[in-house]
Design an enzyme around this catalytic site. Sequence first.
Site, PDB file in Angstrom:
ATOM      1  N   ASP A 102     -24.068 -27.889 -26.416  1.00 50.10           N
ATOM      2  CA  ASP A 102     -23.854 -28.513 -27.725  1.00 50.10           C
ATOM      3  C   ASP A 102     -25.162 -28.468 -28.485  1.00 50.10           C
ATOM      4  O   ASP A 102     -26.244 -28.529 -27.887  1.00 50.10           O
ATOM      5  CB  ASP A 102     -23.404 -29.970 -27.570  1.00 50.10           C
ATOM      6  CG  ASP A 102     -21.964 -30.092 -27.110  1.00 50.10           C
ATOM      7  OD1 ASP A 102     -21.178 -29.168 -27.353  1.00 50.10           O
ATOM      8  OD2 ASP A 102     -21.618 -31.135 -26.519  1.00 50.10           O
ATOM      9  N   ASP A 121     -16.068 -26.711 -30.673  1.00 45.88           N
ATOM     10  CA  ASP A 121     -15.563 -28.061 -30.956  1.00 45.88           C
ATOM     11  C   ASP A 121     -15.107 -28.172 -32.407  1.00 45.88           C
ATOM     12  O   ASP A 121     -14.086 -28.804 -32.699  1.00 45.88           O
ATOM     13  CB  ASP A 121     -16.643 -29.120 -30.686  1.00 45.88           C
ATOM     14  CG  ASP A 121     -17.050 -29.203 -29.234  1.00 45.88           C
ATOM     15  OD1 ASP A 121     -16.239 -28.863 -28.344  1.00 45.88           O
ATOM     16  OD2 ASP A 121     -18.203 -29.616 -28.975  1.00 45.88           O
TER      17      ASP A 121
END
Length: 164
Positions: free
Chosen positions: A126, A144
Amino acid sequence: MWRLPKNSARFLEIGLALGVIVADQATKALIRRDLPLYETREIIPGLLSLVHGRNIGMAFGVFSGGGLPAQAAVLAVVSAGVLLLVLSQWRRLADGPVLLRAALSLVAGGAVGNLVDRIRLGYVTDFVHVYWRTHQWPDFNVADSAISIGIVLLLVDALRPRPD
């Protein structure tokens, strides 16, 4: 409602999913190469920064505390199961509304992008960190984002009025 010929539409839907996968994997590779783990680079002061993080949980940090036996394998199997469900719906809706098929393509592309990380690395990279003052949004990535946009489009499709 406007519809593309079936073969053209499928080509675009697959292209959308592949575009998400390529963009996701390319941006994650750049972050892993150019930003040391847990380092932050501010992009828009007080709002947006890049941070190299590792998410062993699900989207937006759910289950990121660990604790599940063989968590990476369990989450990879769950992700693969969800992906198969999305793909079966996508296949079933070959003549369905373009918005719905695009939404499923985004979700599938995002699911594959994160599944590749989970299988290859045991975690998901991330790197987007959004915040405002003391309010922090969980770190996320391109996959995401695609999944989230796809889910919003699925909700829009579900809530739109249907012709009688």
